[in-house]
Design a protein around this motif. Sequence first.
Motif, PDB file in Angstrom:
ATOM      1  N   UNK A  25      42.858  31.401  39.744  1.00 42.63           N
ATOM      2  CA  UNK A  25      41.767  32.335  39.502  1.00 42.63           C
ATOM      3  C   UNK A  25      40.448  31.627  39.786  1.00 42.63           C
ATOM      4  N   UNK A  26      39.410  32.412  39.941  1.00 42.11           N
ATOM      5  CA  UNK A  26      38.065  31.890  40.157  1.00 42.11           C
ATOM      6  C   UNK A  26      37.212  32.206  38.935  1.00 42.11           C
ATOM      7  N   UNK A  27      36.404  31.235  38.536  1.00 41.22           N
ATOM      8  CA  UNK A  27      35.476  31.460  37.440  1.00 41.22           C
ATOM      9  C   UNK A  27      34.221  30.639  37.695  1.00 41.22           C
ATOM     10  N   UNK A  28      33.096  31.276  37.657  1.00 44.64           N
ATOM     11  CA  UNK A  28      31.804  30.604  37.825  1.00 44.64           C
ATOM     12  C   UNK A  28      31.780  29.755  39.095  1.00 44.64           C
ATOM     13  N   UNK A  29      32.368  30.287  40.163  1.00 46.41           N
ATOM     14  CA  UNK A  29      32.348  29.616  41.454  1.00 46.41           C
ATOM     15  C   UNK A  29      33.367  28.512  41.634  1.00 46.41           C
ATOM     16  N   UNK A  30      34.256  28.316  40.672  1.00 45.16           N
ATOM     17  CA  UNK A  30      35.266  27.268  40.769  1.00 45.16           C
ATOM     18  C   UNK A  30      36.661  27.871  40.867  1.00 45.16           C
ATOM     19  N   UNK A  31      37.519  27.213  41.632  1.00 41.42           N
ATOM     20  CA  UNK A  31      38.904  27.639  41.845  1.00 41.42           C
ATOM     21  C   UNK A  31      39.800  26.868  40.872  1.00 41.42           C
ATOM     22  N   UNK A  32      40.506  27.611  40.034  1.00 42.48           N
ATOM     23  CA  UNK A  32      41.392  27.007  39.041  1.00 42.48           C
ATOM     24  C   UNK A  32      42.847  27.323  39.364  1.00 42.48           C
ATOM     25  N   UNK A  33      43.708  26.315  39.272  1.00 40.25           N
ATOM     26  CA  UNK A  33      45.150  26.509  39.410  1.00 40.25           C
ATOM     27  C   UNK A  33      45.720  26.590  38.000  1.00 40.25           C
ATOM     28  N   UNK A  34      46.350  27.715  37.699  1.00 34.81           N
ATOM     29  CA  UNK A  34      46.827  27.974  36.340  1.00 34.81           C
ATOM     30  C   UNK A  34      47.804  26.919  35.810  1.00 34.81           C
ATOM     31  N   UNK A  35      48.640  26.379  36.678  1.00 28.92           N
ATOM     32  CA  UNK A  35      49.652  25.436  36.196  1.00 28.92           C
ATOM     33  C   UNK A  35      49.017  24.181  35.584  1.00 28.92           C
TER      34      UNK A  35
END
Length: 72
Positions: A56-66
């Motif tokens: 997901x993306x939040x505040x311009x950053x790409x996060x990998x859930x795992x």
Amino acid sequence: MRDKLNDFFDGKVGDKPKDQKWLDDFYKEGEERFKKKIPPGFKDSGKESNDDDTHFYNDGLYYERQYGDLIL
């Protein structure tokens, strides 16, 4: 309800990741930790059920859930 959550976490949450490079480097470290089954979070590897749940993306950053537990 949101106000209660904000009050609960106020002053108890660290700073957000400084940039995407920091996160990407952390994900590389996470890969190695997961291969070696080093906690926290290695049991979350590959846990997502479909491609929409992997990131997901939040505040311009790409996060990998795992890597969520590891980041926290």
